[in-house]
Design a protein around this motif. Structure first.
Motif, PDB file in Angstrom:
ATOM      1  N   HIS A  68       0.945  -1.084  -0.007  1.00 49.09           N
ATOM      2  CA  HIS A  68       0.007   0.103   0.004  1.00 49.09           C
ATOM      3  C   HIS A  68       0.714   1.301   0.004  1.00 49.09           C
ATOM      4  N   HIS A  69       0.845   2.140  -0.893  1.00 51.61           N
ATOM      5  CA  HIS A  69       1.443   3.240  -0.897  1.00 51.61           C
ATOM      6  C   HIS A  69       0.380   4.539  -0.584  1.00 51.61           C
ATOM      7  N   CYS A  70       0.369   4.794   0.554  1.00 52.13           N
ATOM      8  CA  CYS A  70      -0.401   5.525   1.612  1.00 52.13           C
ATOM      9  C   CYS A  70      -0.261   6.896   1.175  1.00 52.13           C
ATOM     10  N   MET A  71      -1.541   7.399   1.004  1.00 56.47           N
ATOM     11  CA  MET A  71      -1.787   8.719   0.546  1.00 56.47           C
ATOM     12  C   MET A  71      -2.422   9.799   1.393  1.00 56.47           C
ATOM     13  N   ARG A  72      -2.349  10.932   1.450  1.00 56.99           N
ATOM     14  CA  ARG A  72      -3.128  11.939   2.264  1.00 56.99           C
ATOM     15  C   ARG A  72      -2.974  13.352   1.712  1.00 56.99           C
ATOM     16  N   ASN A  73      -3.903  14.378   2.192  1.00 54.73           N
ATOM     17  CA  ASN A  73      -3.948  15.813   1.958  1.00 54.73           C
ATOM     18  C   ASN A  73      -4.121  15.751   0.367  1.00 54.73           C
ATOM     19  N   PRO A  74      -4.907  15.120  -0.086  1.00 52.05           N
ATOM     20  CA  PRO A  74      -5.471  15.018  -1.590  1.00 52.05           C
ATOM     21  C   PRO A  74      -5.852  16.467  -2.203  1.00 52.05           C
ATOM     22  N   ILE A  75      -5.530  16.531  -3.342  1.00 56.31           N
ATOM     23  CA  ILE A  75      -6.100  17.714  -4.175  1.00 56.31           C
ATOM     24  C   ILE A  75      -6.664  17.382  -5.598  1.00 56.31           C
ATOM     25  N   LEU A  76      -7.808  17.860  -5.957  1.00 53.27           N
ATOM     26  CA  LEU A  76      -8.441  17.512  -7.095  1.00 53.27           C
ATOM     27  C   LEU A  76      -8.080  18.755  -7.992  1.00 53.27           C
TER      28      LEU A  76
END
Length: 192
Positions: free
Chosen positions: A86-94
């Motif tokens: 799992h390459h863990c992601m946070r603080n997303p922006i579209l």
């Protein structure tokens, strides 16, 4: 001399198949599955690959486009699928405007062509405009919106019911996180 980078050297992109880049960009998917581990940590642009093996994107405009960004903060083994991570992601922006016609690459990639540098510059500019930069206190009274900085005593007033209707759903109590562009737009609308 060519196109010069305006983004940090640590910025990378990840090409993601099907609809998953969008789900990460809107915060509904918190990791990307890969068959390899990585030591990379940092900001990553979300690029939609042309592959259709894992489903089609939500719109055709997303194919071969950089549609957003996230912070890749950890890489952990997938307990359900041996050999996957799992390459863990946070603080997303579209992004409000996708960066179209970008050829992808493998792993976390850095731009090597003038076209890639231009695309990264465009994406970085959007990140700077869309990332929340500061928290402001906002109060509405008698048709006047008072915007004040939570760290200083600076404040200004705006009169516009449409602006209030835009801000109100994003308030947490009396506070709101604004991007540079949103703050600049409010400041330009201030009462003289």
């Amino acid at each position: 001399m060519g196109i010069q980078p305006t983004f940090p050297e640590t910025l990378r992109a990840l090409s993601i198949a099907g609809p998953y880049a969008y789900l990460i960009a809107i915060g509904e998917k918190e990791s990307e599955g890969r068959s390899w581990s990585t030591s990379f940590r940092g900001l990553v642009l979300l690029h939609v690959s042309t592959g259709k093996d894992y489903g089609v994107p939500q719109s055709k405009e997303m194919v071969s486009a950089i549609i957003g960004a996230a912070e890749m903060y950890d890489c952990v083994p997938n307990e359900e699928h041996d050999g996957y991570y799992h390459h863990c992601m946070r603080n997303p922006i579209l992004f409000k405007q996708y960066v179209p016609n970008v050829s992808g690459a493998r792993n976390y990639w850095f731009p090597k062509t003038p076209e890639h540098i231009k695309s990264f510059n465009q994406a970085w500019n959007q990140m700077q405009q869309q990332q929340p930069r500061a928290v402001f206190k906002v109060r509405y009274q008698n048709g006047i919106i008072r915007v004040s900085n939570t760290r200083t005593s600076n404040c200004f007033d705006v009169r516009d019911d449409e602006i209030w209707q835009m801000l109100a759903p994003h308030l947490q109590g009396e506070e709101i996180a604004l991007t540079k562009r949103e703050y600049a737009d409010l400041y330009r609308s201030r009462l003289g």
